[in-house]
Design a protein around this motif. Structure first.
Motif, PDB file in Angstrom:
ATOM      1  N   LYS A   1       0.801  -0.982   0.060  1.00  8.16           N
ATOM      2  CA  LYS A   1       0.101   0.128  -0.043  1.00  8.16           C
ATOM      3  C   LYS A   1       0.902   1.184   0.012  1.00  8.16           C
ATOM      4  O   LYS A   1       1.882   1.170   0.501  1.00  8.16           O
ATOM      5  N   GLU A   2       0.389   2.320  -0.406  1.00  2.00           N
ATOM      6  CA  GLU A   2       1.133   3.552  -0.615  1.00  2.00           C
ATOM      7  C   GLU A   2       1.366   4.020   0.892  1.00  2.00           C
ATOM      8  O   GLU A   2       0.532   4.005   1.914  1.00  2.00           O
ATOM      9  N   ASN A   3       2.557   4.647   1.078  1.00  2.00           N
ATOM     10  CA  ASN A   3       3.081   5.246   2.381  1.00  2.00           C
ATOM     11  C   ASN A   3       3.174   4.295   3.535  1.00  2.00           C
ATOM     12  O   ASN A   3       2.760   4.605   4.597  1.00  2.00           O
ATOM     13  N   GLN A   4       3.434   2.937   3.117  1.00  2.00           N
ATOM     14  CA  GLN A   4       3.370   1.926   4.270  1.00  2.00           C
ATOM     15  C   GLN A   4       4.644   2.147   5.291  1.00  2.00           C
ATOM     16  O   GLN A   4       4.538   1.828   6.397  1.00  2.00           O
ATOM     17  N   GLY A   5       5.607   3.035   4.823  1.00  2.00           N
ATOM     18  CA  GLY A   5       6.696   3.137   5.715  1.00  2.00           C
ATOM     19  C   GLY A   5       6.515   4.277   6.753  1.00  2.00           C
ATOM     20  O   GLY A   5       7.338   4.378   7.412  1.00  2.00           O
ATOM     21  N   ILE A   6       5.368   5.069   6.586  1.00  2.00           N
ATOM     22  CA  ILE A   6       5.252   6.098   7.382  1.00  2.00           C
ATOM     23  C   ILE A   6       4.531   5.472   8.724  1.00  2.00           C
ATOM     24  O   ILE A   6       3.664   4.865   8.638  1.00  2.00           O
ATOM     25  N   VAL A   7       5.215   6.073   9.967  1.00  2.00           N
ATOM     26  CA  VAL A   7       4.688   5.716  11.418  1.00  2.00           C
ATOM     27  C   VAL A   7       3.393   6.544  11.512  1.00  2.00           C
ATOM     28  O   VAL A   7       3.599   7.714  11.464  1.00  2.00           O
ATOM     29  N   PRO A   8       2.028   5.826  11.695  1.00  2.00           N
ATOM     30  CA  PRO A   8       1.049   6.978  12.167  1.00  2.00           C
ATOM     31  C   PRO A   8       1.262   7.430  13.434  1.00  2.00           C
ATOM     32  O   PRO A   8       1.747   6.735  14.438  1.00  2.00           O
ATOM     33  N   ARG A   9       0.833   8.532  13.448  1.00  2.00           N
ATOM     34  CA  ARG A   9       0.976   9.348  14.805  1.00  2.00           C
ATOM     35  C   ARG A   9      -0.417  10.007  15.405  1.00  2.00           C
ATOM     36  O   ARG A   9      -0.799  10.478  14.505  1.00  2.00           O
ATOM     37  N   GLU A  10      -0.775   9.631  16.379  1.00  2.00           N
ATOM     38  CA  GLU A  10      -2.078  10.330  16.904  1.00  2.00           C
ATOM     39  C   GLU A  10      -1.744  11.084  17.964  1.00  2.00           C
ATOM     40  O   GLU A  10      -0.769  10.816  18.841  1.00  2.00           O
TER      41      GLU A  10
END
Length: 294
Positions: free
Chosen positions: A61-70
């Motif tokens: 999937k696109e941007n799979q390497g980005i760590v989600p931040r909340e």
């Protein structure tokens, strides 16, 4: 339940597409074989080339390497700065020893800056003696850096200066195309510019490393594949070693003393050579002189 089903569907679709095509290593382009499914349901492959032995998971999937931040980004940055502040001071001392021509202001690039706790500490200590650029793919941090006199860029092409020192701390494993990324950075380094990189060591056994603990990791470098990646990008190979500057020292005096004693016992009696669990080191572009020597 829906989220779990979606993940399983993604994996099934990934398996179908991979079953009809050859999976090649993103570092050396040789054929890779499937070895296991990680705790985060990622299919892990190993390069069959003995001179590479890279581990990786193909992104589906696109941007799979980005760590989600909340949550509150500033609070996250403050918390990380409090935890790693002392560590970051020692890290800066290490970096400053390596920078040869200190023409102030020194230009830094924090590639994969995240919550910027490293760059905040550097800027606080160096002030006008440093010009620090922060590059981060996660849009959650978009308006954070300017609050700490850091310069935000979206790509290396937005840099208005040649860079003296780039630090990529726990970053390269998130990048979809490591070689292309490093080749791009080489154009923006000063003549004597350096890059500092760190990444967890990839292994065939999942629980022998923390490389597989993060869902957004795409690459799990072996020593060979890491240096092959550098060489293909135009950089010198790294002789990996343990850098204590990478790790925080406990603030509690008892814990600090306990850690020092444990380290002495380990070094003097049990294991004089600390095992490499992280690939850490400095590199610089290969110049004509270096090529002739090799």
């Amino acid at each position: 339940m829906k989220k779990s089903l979606k993940i399983k569907n993604n994996i099934v679709n990934q398996e179908k597409s991979e079953s009809i095509m050859e999976i090649n290593c993103p570092i050396c382009s040789n054929e890779a074989i499937f070895i296991f499914i990680s705790k985060h349901d990622k299919r892990i492959y190993e390069c069959e080339n003995e001179n590479c032995k890279h581990f990786f998971t193909p992104p589906y999937k696109e941007n799979q390497g980005i760590v989600p931040r909340e949550g509150n980004i500033e609070n996250l940055s403050d918390k990380a700065t409090n935890i790693f502040g002392e560590r970051n001071e020692r890290l800066l001392k290490l970096f400053m020893k390596r920078i040869q021509n200190k023409n102030y202001p020194i230009t830094f690039l924090d590639y994969g800056a995240g919550n910027a706790h490293v760059s905040r500490t550097f800027k606080q200590l160096l002030g006008t003696k440093a010009k620090i650029y922060c590059l981060e793919a996660n849009p959650a941090f978009q308006n954070l850096y300017q609050k700490y006199e850091l310069i935000q860029v979206s790509t290396p092409n937005e840099l208005s200066d040649k860079i003296d020192f780039i630090y990529m701390i726990e970053l390269i494993e998130h990048v979809e195309e490591p070689i292309a990324t490093m080749k791009q950075l080489i154009k923006h380094l000063n003549k004597d510019g350096l890059i500092f990189l760190s990444t967890p060591l990839g292994t065939r056994i999942e629980n022998k490393t923390n490389a597989y603990n993060t869902p957004s990791h795409l690459h799990f470098f072996s020593k060979k594949s890491f240096n092959l990646m550098l060489k293909k990008s135009g950089f010198m190979e790294i002789t990996f070693q343990y850098y204590p500057e990478m790790y925080p020292i406990p603030s509690n005096k008892y814990l600090k003393l306990k850690k020092i004693i444990k380290k002495l016992i380990s070094n003097l009696l049990l294991n004089p050579k600390k095992p490499i669990t992280h690939l850490v080191g400095f590199t610089k572009p290969i110049n004509i002189k270096t090529k002739l020597l090799n």
